[in-house]
Design a protein around this motif. Structure first.
Motif, PDB file in Angstrom:
ATOM      1  N   CYS A  84       0.879  -1.179   0.000  1.00  0.00           N
ATOM      2  CA  CYS A  84       0.000   0.000   0.000  1.00  0.00           C
ATOM      3  C   CYS A  84       0.914   1.226   0.000  1.00  0.00           C
ATOM      4  N   SER A  85       0.791   2.070  -1.021  1.00  0.00           N
ATOM      5  CA  SER A  85       1.680   3.244  -1.108  1.00  0.00           C
ATOM      6  C   SER A  85       1.315   4.271  -0.033  1.00  0.00           C
ATOM      7  N   PRO A  86       2.248   5.160   0.330  1.00  0.00           N
ATOM      8  CA  PRO A  86       1.934   6.191   1.330  1.00  0.00           C
ATOM      9  C   PRO A  86       0.755   7.073   0.903  1.00  0.00           C
ATOM     10  N   GLU A  87       0.610   7.340  -0.428  1.00  0.00           N
ATOM     11  CA  GLU A  87      -0.522   8.162  -0.906  1.00  0.00           C
ATOM     12  C   GLU A  87      -1.841   7.428  -0.651  1.00  0.00           C
ATOM     13  N   THR A  88      -1.814   6.106  -0.868  1.00  0.00           N
ATOM     14  CA  THR A  88      -3.048   5.337  -0.639  1.00  0.00           C
ATOM     15  C   THR A  88      -3.383   5.324   0.856  1.00  0.00           C
ATOM     16  N   VAL A  89      -2.350   5.213   1.710  1.00  0.00           N
ATOM     17  CA  VAL A  89      -2.619   5.243   3.155  1.00  0.00           C
ATOM     18  C   VAL A  89      -3.305   6.567   3.505  1.00  0.00           C
ATOM     19  N   THR A  90      -2.870   7.661   2.892  1.00  0.00           N
ATOM     20  CA  THR A  90      -3.489   8.967   3.165  1.00  0.00           C
ATOM     21  C   THR A  90      -4.967   8.944   2.750  1.00  0.00           C
ATOM     22  N   SER A  91      -5.247   8.347   1.594  1.00  0.00           N
ATOM     23  CA  SER A  91      -6.644   8.262   1.138  1.00  0.00           C
ATOM     24  C   SER A  91      -7.471   7.383   2.078  1.00  0.00           C
ATOM     25  N   LEU A  92      -6.871   6.284   2.521  1.00  0.00           N
ATOM     26  CA  LEU A  92      -7.591   5.380   3.434  1.00  0.00           C
ATOM     27  C   LEU A  92      -7.846   6.088   4.769  1.00  0.00           C
ATOM     28  N   LEU A 108      -5.179   2.833  17.123  1.00  0.00           N
ATOM     29  CA  LEU A 108      -5.705   1.606  16.513  1.00  0.00           C
ATOM     30  C   LEU A 108      -6.087   1.804  15.044  1.00  0.00           C
ATOM     31  N   ALA A 109      -5.994   3.050  14.570  1.00  0.00           N
ATOM     32  CA  ALA A 109      -6.506   3.368  13.226  1.00  0.00           C
ATOM     33  C   ALA A 109      -5.783   2.613  12.113  1.00  0.00           C
ATOM     34  N   SER A 110      -4.470   2.329  12.303  1.00  0.00           N
ATOM     35  CA  SER A 110      -3.735   1.676  11.212  1.00  0.00           C
ATOM     36  C   SER A 110      -4.303   0.288  10.900  1.00  0.00           C
ATOM     37  N   GLY A 111      -4.913  -0.341  11.902  1.00  0.00           N
ATOM     38  CA  GLY A 111      -5.547  -1.641  11.668  1.00  0.00           C
ATOM     39  C   GLY A 111      -6.728  -1.503  10.711  1.00  0.00           C
ATOM     40  N   VAL A 112      -7.409  -0.356  10.778  1.00  0.00           N
ATOM     41  CA  VAL A 112      -8.551  -0.129   9.875  1.00  0.00           C
ATOM     42  C   VAL A 112      -8.048   0.201   8.469  1.00  0.00           C
ATOM     43  N   TYR A 113      -6.908   0.901   8.379  1.00  0.00           N
ATOM     44  CA  TYR A 113      -6.333   1.152   7.039  1.00  0.00           C
ATOM     45  C   TYR A 113      -5.947  -0.199   6.410  1.00  0.00           C
ATOM     46  N   ALA A 114      -5.347  -1.055   7.242  1.00  0.00           N
ATOM     47  CA  ALA A 114      -4.934  -2.375   6.729  1.00  0.00           C
ATOM     48  C   ALA A 114      -6.156  -3.144   6.233  1.00  0.00           C
ATOM     49  N   PHE A 115      -7.251  -3.054   7.002  1.00  0.00           N
ATOM     50  CA  PHE A 115      -8.494  -3.720   6.571  1.00  0.00           C
ATOM     51  C   PHE A 115      -8.910  -3.218   5.197  1.00  0.00           C
ATOM     52  N   VAL A 182      -1.969 -16.275   1.473  1.00  0.00           N
ATOM     53  CA  VAL A 182      -2.517 -15.638   2.688  1.00  0.00           C
ATOM     54  C   VAL A 182      -1.377 -14.935   3.437  1.00  0.00           C
ATOM     55  N   ASN A 183      -0.264 -15.636   3.578  1.00  0.00           N
ATOM     56  CA  ASN A 183       0.883 -15.100   4.320  1.00  0.00           C
ATOM     57  C   ASN A 183       1.411 -13.820   3.664  1.00  0.00           C
ATOM     58  N   LYS A 184       1.472 -13.829   2.340  1.00  0.00           N
ATOM     59  CA  LYS A 184       2.012 -12.657   1.622  1.00  0.00           C
ATOM     60  C   LYS A 184       1.079 -11.457   1.756  1.00  0.00           C
ATOM     61  N   TRP A 185      -0.220 -11.685   1.648  1.00  0.00           N
ATOM     62  CA  TRP A 185      -1.159 -10.569   1.827  1.00  0.00           C
ATOM     63  C   TRP A 185      -1.099 -10.050   3.266  1.00  0.00           C
ATOM     64  N   ALA A 186      -1.019 -10.993   4.223  1.00  0.00           N
ATOM     65  CA  ALA A 186      -0.969 -10.577   5.635  1.00  0.00           C
ATOM     66  C   ALA A 186       0.262  -9.710   5.885  1.00  0.00           C
ATOM     67  N   PHE A 187       1.358 -10.046   5.227  1.00  0.00           N
ATOM     68  CA  PHE A 187       2.595  -9.260   5.378  1.00  0.00           C
ATOM     69  C   PHE A 187       2.364  -7.823   4.888  1.00  0.00           C
ATOM     70  N   GLU A 188       1.598  -7.674   3.799  1.00  0.00           N
ATOM     71  CA  GLU A 188       1.292  -6.309   3.321  1.00  0.00           C
ATOM     72  C   GLU A 188       0.456  -5.549   4.355  1.00  0.00           C
ATOM     73  N   GLY A 189      -0.444  -6.258   5.024  1.00  0.00           N
ATOM     74  CA  GLY A 189      -1.234  -5.626   6.098  1.00  0.00           C
ATOM     75  C   GLY A 189      -0.351  -5.242   7.267  1.00  0.00           C
ATOM     76  N   GLU A 190       0.550  -6.165   7.657  1.00  0.00           N
ATOM     77  CA  GLU A 190       1.484  -5.894   8.764  1.00  0.00           C
ATOM     78  C   GLU A 190       2.345  -4.663   8.470  1.00  0.00           C
TER      79      GLU A 190
END
Ligand SMILES: Nc1ncnc2c1ncn2[C@@H]1O[C@H](COP(=O)(O)OP(=O)(O)O)[C@@H](O)[C@H]1O
Ligand SMILES: C[C@@](O)(CCOP(=O)(O)O)CC(=O)O
Ligand SMILES: [Mg+2]
Length: 384
Positions: A84-92, A108-115, A182-190
């Protein structure tokens, strides 16, 4: 169609922080889980709902609004795990702020961005309700962020076109061919939650068991030792992202000293692997191995102190368990959170009860958990 995915938390036996810098760590799954239930709704319902039971927050976004905010980035829908790019995090973040995220819970907000990133990347803009609940304490070093990302990725992939699961299967089943995705996507969330994760937490949560992890490579460790740990939660809140960043900053200031410390931690992880894989021929040999592990925990803790991730509450636990001649170390990012105390086989229930009473008199919370069990699992609900 409804699916529930569950993913375990973890303890790091040796090597936290060092693993972020390419050194080995040894981690084990524990039998405390985060569960994510995902129910697809009819296309005309037009909303994505997220219910976070552990923190008492609910969100509801209209698909139209999510598309509006993310459209300038192109559809995030992606077949391969993508950062997830920094610009996308800003949009999220804008999407989350609109829902009036309480200031007191902003950590706790970063968990919602990850979602939002995982959801829109894997399922696109399908309406659904997602419910999250966990047996793990959040932000306490037991890998709740990884368990959350793994369970979320598993549930989303289970209902996506990217994996072909037999949906008629009954009860819980362990992920097989699809576990790597699953592991690779979870890593992107982490990455969204941690900033710079090593990948050890999402790997042990996805695959379970005891693992050695170094530079992105996981090796399964078949432990031949009965490992018992008392887990004590200091209840002092902390944030993995900030602690990991502080260690990196100290490494930039003192590269040569920090490299020596991190290498010493790696040597401890290697010793752990050798000891737990060895077969103790008798009780004497077992207690000698337990003694060595205790010493390595003390040394690992001392090195973690030296890189600045201990805390007064952790030191109180260390001093208390030392009175019982029991070795302890922090687990996870430190700065508060949980401490592990090795319970060798010769230690009686009465001694453990006394120790727990003393630790709990400080306001800490003690518990035990099964070590080295299954990784992520999925269950389809056939009634809906
Ligand atoms: N069950 C959950 N519900 C909502 N958010 C969660 C949940 N579990 C984890 N998180 C997210 O993970 C963050 C905690 O991660 P972290 O600081 O890495 O600690 P740890 O992984 O040790 O529990 C929380 O702030 C939140 O953003
Ligand atoms: C400090 C670290 O080694 C472990 C962090 O674990 P936790 O989020 O505190 O459960 C970071 C990492 O490996 O990504
Ligand atoms: Mg974490």
């Amino acid at each position: 169609m409804e699916v529930t995915a569950r993913a375990p938390g973890k303890i790091i036996l040796a090597g936290e922080h060092a693993v972020v810098h390419g050194c080995a760590a040894v981690a084990s799954s524990i039998d405390l889980y985060t569960s994510v239930s995902l129910r697809l709704r009819s296309e005309d319902e037009d909303t994505i709902k997220l219910l976070l039971n552990d923190i008492g927050l609910d969100f509801s976004w209209s698909i139209r609004r999510i598309k509006e905010v993310l459209s300038h980035l192109g559809s995030p829908f992606s077949l391969t795990p993508t950062p997830c790019s920094p610009e996308t995090v800003t949009s999220l973040a804008a999407l989350v702020e609109e829902q009036r995220f309480p200031e007191s819970k902003i950590g706790l907000a970063s968990g919602v961005y990850a979602f939002l990133w995982l959801y829109t990347s894997i399922l696109g803009f399908k309406p659904a309700t997602v419910v999250v609940s966990s047996e793990l304490p959040l932000g306490a070093g037991l890998g709740s962020s990884a368990a959350y990302c793994v369970a979320l990725s598993a549930a989303l992939l289970a209902l996506s076109a990217s994996v072909d699961l037999d949906k008629s299967q009954k009860g819980w089943f362990t992920l097989k061919a699809e576990a790597e995705l699953v592991n690779k996507w979870a890593f992107e969330g982490e990455k969204i939650i941690h900033g710079r994760p090593s990948g050890v937490d999402n790997s042990v949560s996805t695959f379970g068991n005891v693992i050695k992890f170094k530079s992105g490579v996981m090796t399964r460790i078949d432990s031949n030792m009965p490992l018992r740990m008392l887990i004590t939660n200091t209840k002092v809140g902390r944030d993995t992202k900030a602690l990991v960043a502080n260690v990196s900053a100290r490494k930039s200031r003192h590269p040569s000293v920090m490299c020596s410390v991190l290498n010493a931690i790696e040597a401890i992880s290697d010793e752990w692997c050798t000891i737990i894989q060895s077969h103790a021929v008798d009780d004497l040999c077992l207690s000698a191995n337990e003694e060595k592990l205790g010493e390595f925990m003390e040394m690992n803790q001392g090195l973690l102190f030296s890189i600045g991730v201990s805390h007064a509450s952790i030191e109180t636990i260390l001093q208390t368990t030392m009175k019982y001649k029991l070795a302890s170390k922090l687990t996870g990012a430190g700065g508060g959170g949980c401490v592990l105390t090795l319970l060798p086989t010769h230690v009686s229930g009465a001694v453990i009860d006394k120790l727990v009473e003393e630790l709990e008199s400080f306001g800490f919370q003690c518990f035990t958990a099964g070590i080295g069990g299954k990784g992520a699992q999925i269950s389809f609900d056939h009634s809906s």
